[in-house]
Write a protein that holds these residues in place. Structure first.
Motif, PDB file in Angstrom:
ATOM      1  N   HIS A 122       0.838  -1.206   0.000  1.00 59.14           N
ATOM      2  CA  HIS A 122       0.000   0.000   0.000  1.00 59.14           C
ATOM      3  C   HIS A 122       0.873   1.257   0.000  1.00 59.14           C
ATOM      4  O   HIS A 122       0.562   2.229  -0.705  1.00 59.14           O
ATOM      5  N   LEU A 123       1.947   1.232   0.766  1.00 57.41           N
ATOM      6  CA  LEU A 123       2.865   2.381   0.803  1.00 57.41           C
ATOM      7  C   LEU A 123       3.520   2.594  -0.554  1.00 57.41           C
ATOM      8  O   LEU A 123       3.713   3.735  -0.988  1.00 57.41           O
ATOM      9  N   PHE A 124       3.870   1.497  -1.230  1.00 57.98           N
ATOM     10  CA  PHE A 124       4.440   1.576  -2.573  1.00 57.98           C
ATOM     11  C   PHE A 124       3.470   2.277  -3.521  1.00 57.98           C
ATOM     12  O   PHE A 124       3.842   3.210  -4.230  1.00 57.98           O
ATOM     13  N   ALA A 125       2.217   1.820  -3.546  1.00 56.97           N
ATOM     14  CA  ALA A 125       1.217   2.419  -4.436  1.00 56.97           C
ATOM     15  C   ALA A 125       0.998   3.886  -4.088  1.00 56.97           C
ATOM     16  O   ALA A 125       0.898   4.735  -4.980  1.00 56.97           O
ATOM     17  N   ASP A 126       0.952   4.210  -2.796  1.00 60.04           N
ATOM     18  CA  ASP A 126       0.802   5.608  -2.370  1.00 60.04           C
ATOM     19  C   ASP A 126       1.943   6.463  -2.896  1.00 60.04           C
ATOM     20  O   ASP A 126       1.718   7.575  -3.382  1.00 60.04           O
ATOM     21  N   GLU A 127       3.174   5.952  -2.817  1.00 62.52           N
ATOM     22  CA  GLU A 127       4.321   6.725  -3.287  1.00 62.52           C
ATOM     23  C   GLU A 127       4.341   6.826  -4.812  1.00 62.52           C
ATOM     24  O   GLU A 127       4.719   7.866  -5.362  1.00 62.52           O
ATOM     25  N   MET A 128       3.917   5.775  -5.496  1.00 61.04           N
ATOM     26  CA  MET A 128       3.815   5.844  -6.964  1.00 61.04           C
ATOM     27  C   MET A 128       2.867   6.972  -7.369  1.00 61.04           C
ATOM     28  O   MET A 128       3.155   7.732  -8.285  1.00 61.04           O
ATOM     29  N   ILE A 129       1.765   7.100  -6.655  1.00 63.56           N
ATOM     30  CA  ILE A 129       0.771   8.128  -6.965  1.00 63.56           C
ATOM     31  C   ILE A 129       1.270   9.507  -6.550  1.00 63.56           C
ATOM     32  O   ILE A 129       1.256  10.449  -7.351  1.00 63.56           O
ATOM     33  N   SER A 130       1.727   9.644  -5.310  1.00 60.80           N
ATOM     34  CA  SER A 130       2.128  10.963  -4.788  1.00 60.80           C
ATOM     35  C   SER A 130       3.371  11.520  -5.476  1.00 60.80           C
ATOM     36  O   SER A 130       3.532  12.740  -5.575  1.00 60.80           O
ATOM     37  N   SER A 131       4.234  10.647  -5.996  1.00 64.84           N
ATOM     38  CA  SER A 131       5.446  11.102  -6.673  1.00 64.84           C
ATOM     39  C   SER A 131       5.161  11.617  -8.087  1.00 64.84           C
ATOM     40  O   SER A 131       6.014  12.233  -8.718  1.00 64.84           O
ATOM     41  N   LEU A 133       4.550   9.581 -10.626  1.00 62.65           N
ATOM     42  CA  LEU A 133       4.897   8.543 -11.606  1.00 62.65           C
ATOM     43  C   LEU A 133       3.659   7.976 -12.299  1.00 62.65           C
ATOM     44  O   LEU A 133       3.675   7.741 -13.510  1.00 62.65           O
ATOM     45  N   VAL A 134       2.601   7.780 -11.546  1.00 55.20           N
ATOM     46  CA  VAL A 134       1.383   7.228 -12.134  1.00 55.20           C
ATOM     47  C   VAL A 134       0.832   8.172 -13.198  1.00 55.20           C
ATOM     48  O   VAL A 134       0.455   7.739 -14.293  1.00 55.20           O
ATOM     49  N   ASP A 135       0.807   9.456 -12.911  1.00 61.75           N
ATOM     50  CA  ASP A 135       0.320  10.424 -13.902  1.00 61.75           C
ATOM     51  C   ASP A 135       1.170  10.421 -15.170  1.00 61.75           C
ATOM     52  O   ASP A 135       0.648  10.506 -16.277  1.00 61.75           O
ATOM     53  N   ILE A 136       2.478  10.308 -15.001  1.00 56.81           N
ATOM     54  CA  ILE A 136       3.383  10.268 -16.160  1.00 56.81           C
ATOM     55  C   ILE A 136       3.114   9.024 -17.003  1.00 56.81           C
ATOM     56  O   ILE A 136       3.051   9.089 -18.233  1.00 56.81           O
ATOM     57  N   ILE A 137       2.949   7.880 -16.339  1.00 54.38           N
ATOM     58  CA  ILE A 137       2.681   6.629 -17.060  1.00 54.38           C
ATOM     59  C   ILE A 137       1.365   6.727 -17.814  1.00 54.38           C
ATOM     60  O   ILE A 137       1.265   6.326 -18.981  1.00 54.38           O
ATOM     61  N   ARG A 138       0.350   7.275 -17.176  1.00 57.11           N
ATOM     62  CA  ARG A 138      -0.961   7.405 -17.824  1.00 57.11           C
ATOM     63  C   ARG A 138      -0.912   8.306 -19.055  1.00 57.11           C
ATOM     64  O   ARG A 138      -1.739   8.170 -19.945  1.00 57.11           O
ATOM     65  N   GLN A 139       0.057   9.194 -19.115  1.00 54.33           N
ATOM     66  CA  GLN A 139       0.196  10.107 -20.247  1.00 54.33           C
ATOM     67  C   GLN A 139       1.051   9.524 -21.372  1.00 54.33           C
ATOM     68  O   GLN A 139       1.129  10.106 -22.452  1.00 54.33           O
ATOM     69  N   GLN A 140       1.692   8.386 -21.123  1.00 56.36           N
ATOM     70  CA  GLN A 140       2.527   7.781 -22.151  1.00 56.36           C
ATOM     71  C   GLN A 140       1.671   7.329 -23.325  1.00 56.36           C
ATOM     72  O   GLN A 140       0.541   6.852 -23.148  1.00 56.36           O
ATOM     73  N   SER A 141       2.228   7.467 -24.506  1.00 58.38           N
ATOM     74  CA  SER A 141       1.548   7.034 -25.717  1.00 58.38           C
ATOM     75  C   SER A 141       1.234   5.548 -25.629  1.00 58.38           C
ATOM     76  O   SER A 141       2.103   4.734 -25.318  1.00 58.38           O
ATOM     77  N   GLY A 142      -0.020   5.203 -25.865  1.00 53.94           N
ATOM     78  CA  GLY A 142      -0.427   3.807 -25.861  1.00 53.94           C
ATOM     79  C   GLY A 142      -0.970   3.297 -24.549  1.00 53.94           C
ATOM     80  O   GLY A 142      -1.520   2.198 -24.492  1.00 53.94           O
ATOM     81  N   ASN A 143      -0.846   4.073 -23.469  1.00 51.68           N
ATOM     82  CA  ASN A 143      -1.395   3.619 -22.189  1.00 51.68           C
ATOM     83  C   ASN A 143      -2.896   3.863 -22.163  1.00 51.68           C
ATOM     84  O   ASN A 143      -3.371   4.952 -22.457  1.00 51.68           O
ATOM     85  N   LEU A 144      -3.641   2.833 -21.809  1.00 51.13           N
ATOM     86  CA  LEU A 144      -5.099   2.923 -21.737  1.00 51.13           C
ATOM     87  C   LEU A 144      -5.616   2.900 -20.306  1.00 51.13           C
ATOM     88  O   LEU A 144      -6.699   3.407 -20.018  1.00 51.13           O
ATOM     89  N   ARG A 145      -4.822   2.309 -19.409  1.00 48.76           N
ATOM     90  CA  ARG A 145      -5.269   2.183 -18.014  1.00 48.76           C
ATOM     91  C   ARG A 145      -4.062   1.887 -17.135  1.00 48.76           C
ATOM     92  O   ARG A 145      -3.196   1.097 -17.503  1.00 48.76           O
TER      93      ARG A 145
END
Length: 97
Positions: free
Chosen positions: A17-26, A28-40
């Motif tokens: 859970h801490l890992f996922a929280d840090e992925m979101i707060s850092s 990184l998740v937003d950057i991945i979602r903006q990558q070409s070809g990412n759907l989810r």
């Protein structure tokens, strides 16, 4: 041809859970979602396993996944996995034409 990858992250206590929280707060998740070809790119918490987080990661095709895996952020993700001492179980699903 859509490809969905499910990654079950597991660790001691609430480390997944801490890992996922840090992925979101850092961001990184937003950057991945903006990558070409990412759907989810979404995290879910299983009701029957408090030490786990499930990532559902969906891409337009294999080329998009390959570009994601070659991106600079993969090193950051690997460091976070190491920081939280996570174990992974990866399942891949491919759309059938």
């Amino acid at each position: 041809m859509t490809i969905t990858v499910n990654i079950l992250y597991q660790g001691d206590g609430n480390k997944a859970h801490l890992f996922a929280d840090e992925m979101i707060s850092s961001g990184l998740v937003d950057i991945i979602r903006q990558q070409s070809g990412n759907l989810r790119y979404e995290y879910f918490a299983p009701f029957d396993n408090e030490q786990a987080i499930l990532l559902i990661d969906e891409w337009e095709n294999q080329e998009a996944i390959d570009l994601h895996h070659k991106s600079e952020m993969m090193a950051q993700i690997a460091e976070l996995r190491k920081k939280y001492q996570l174990r992974l179980k990866v399942t891949r699903y491919q759309e059938i034409d």
